[in-house]
Scaffold this motif. Structure first.
Motif, PDB file in Angstrom:
ATOM      1  N   GLY A  12     -24.277 -27.220  45.837  1.00  0.00           N
ATOM      2  CA  GLY A  12     -24.049 -28.631  45.520  1.00  0.00           C
ATOM      3  C   GLY A  12     -22.598 -28.995  45.730  1.00  0.00           C
ATOM      4  O   GLY A  12     -21.767 -28.162  46.095  1.00  0.00           O
ATOM      5  N   PHE A  13     -22.300 -30.280  45.480  1.00  0.00           N
ATOM      6  CA  PHE A  13     -20.934 -30.758  45.660  1.00  0.00           C
ATOM      7  C   PHE A  13     -20.665 -31.975  44.803  1.00  0.00           C
ATOM      8  O   PHE A  13     -21.591 -32.676  44.380  1.00  0.00           O
ATOM      9  N   LEU A  14     -19.391 -32.214  44.536  1.00  0.00           N
ATOM     10  CA  LEU A  14     -18.897 -33.386  43.815  1.00  0.00           C
ATOM     11  C   LEU A  14     -17.828 -34.012  44.701  1.00  0.00           C
ATOM     12  O   LEU A  14     -16.801 -33.384  44.952  1.00  0.00           O
ATOM     13  N   GLU A  15     -18.092 -35.216  45.187  1.00  0.00           N
ATOM     14  CA  GLU A  15     -17.165 -35.884  46.102  1.00  0.00           C
ATOM     15  C   GLU A  15     -15.998 -36.521  45.353  1.00  0.00           C
ATOM     16  O   GLU A  15     -16.154 -36.967  44.218  1.00  0.00           O
ATOM     17  N   PHE A  16     -14.849 -36.579  46.026  1.00  0.00           N
ATOM     18  CA  PHE A  16     -13.698 -37.326  45.509  1.00  0.00           C
ATOM     19  C   PHE A  16     -13.086 -38.134  46.641  1.00  0.00           C
ATOM     20  O   PHE A  16     -13.114 -37.730  47.798  1.00  0.00           O
ATOM     21  N   ARG A  17     -12.561 -39.299  46.297  1.00  0.00           N
ATOM     22  CA  ARG A  17     -11.933 -40.192  47.259  1.00  0.00           C
ATOM     23  C   ARG A  17     -10.614 -40.702  46.694  1.00  0.00           C
ATOM     24  O   ARG A  17     -10.567 -41.140  45.542  1.00  0.00           O
ATOM     25  N   PRO A  18      -9.533 -40.650  47.470  1.00  0.00           N
ATOM     26  CA  PRO A  18      -8.264 -41.197  46.992  1.00  0.00           C
ATOM     27  C   PRO A  18      -8.415 -42.673  46.633  1.00  0.00           C
ATOM     28  O   PRO A  18      -9.066 -43.436  47.338  1.00  0.00           O
ATOM     29  N   ALA A  19      -7.811 -43.043  45.500  1.00  0.00           N
ATOM     30  CA  ALA A  19      -7.862 -44.433  45.046  1.00  0.00           C
ATOM     31  C   ALA A  19      -6.452 -44.970  44.822  1.00  0.00           C
ATOM     32  O   ALA A  19      -6.267 -45.938  44.097  1.00  0.00           O
ATOM     33  N   GLY A  20      -5.455 -44.335  45.439  1.00  0.00           N
ATOM     34  CA  GLY A  20      -4.068 -44.782  45.349  1.00  0.00           C
ATOM     35  C   GLY A  20      -3.380 -44.348  44.069  1.00  0.00           C
ATOM     36  O   GLY A  20      -4.019 -44.117  43.047  1.00  0.00           O
TER      37      GLY A  20
END
Length: 112
Positions: free
Chosen positions: A26-34
Motif C-alpha cells: 500500500g501507499f500514502l500519498e503526499f503533495r507539497p502545499a507550500g
C-alpha cells in the motif's frame, strides 16, 4: 521473509510505501502545499493485504517520519484524518482542511 513489513518514503513518487516482504502492500500519498506544508490526499492498501492492519502501520510510520522532518500536514485523506483523531503523533503539526468535513468523512475502516 514474506511477513517482514517495512515502510519507506519514496520522494520520486511522492508517497510513503508499505512493503510486505518484496511486495508493495500500500501507499500514502503526499503533495507539497507550500511553506513546509504537505497535503495527504490518499491512502490505499492492496486488497490482498486488507485486514492485516497495514493501513494503520503505514499511517503511524509515515506521520512519525513527517513529525521528525518538521513542517505541517493537511490530512485531506479520510483514513489519515480518522487515524489522527484516534492517535497522538508527538511533534506533528496538523492543519485540518475543514473541521466539520474531516469529522464527517473520516471512517474507522481500512483505506481503499
Amino acid at each position: 521473509m514474506a511477513d517482514d513489513v517495512t515502510v519507506i518514503r519514496n520522494d520520486e513518487a511522492r508517497r510513503y510505501e508499505i512493503h510486505v516482504g518484496d511486495e508493495l502492500g500500500g501507499f500514502l500519498e503526499f503533495r507539497p502545499a507550500g511553506d513546509d506544508r504537505l497535503n495527504l490526499p490518499h491512502t490505499e492498501v492492496d486488497p490482498a493485504f486488507k485486514g492485516r492492519g497495514l493501513g494503520k502501520t503505514l499511517a503511524s510510520e509515515a506521520l512519525s517520519d513527517l513529525a521528525r522532518r518538521g513542517g505541517s500536514v493537511i490530512p485531506s485523506c479520510p483514513f489519515v484524518a480518522h487515524y489522527l483523531r484516534e492517535n497522538d503523533v508527538p511533534g506533528l503539526v496538523v492543519e485540518w482542511p475543514d473541521e466539520a468535513d474531516a469529522a464527517d468523512q473520516a471512517g474507522p475502516g481500512e483505506p481503499s
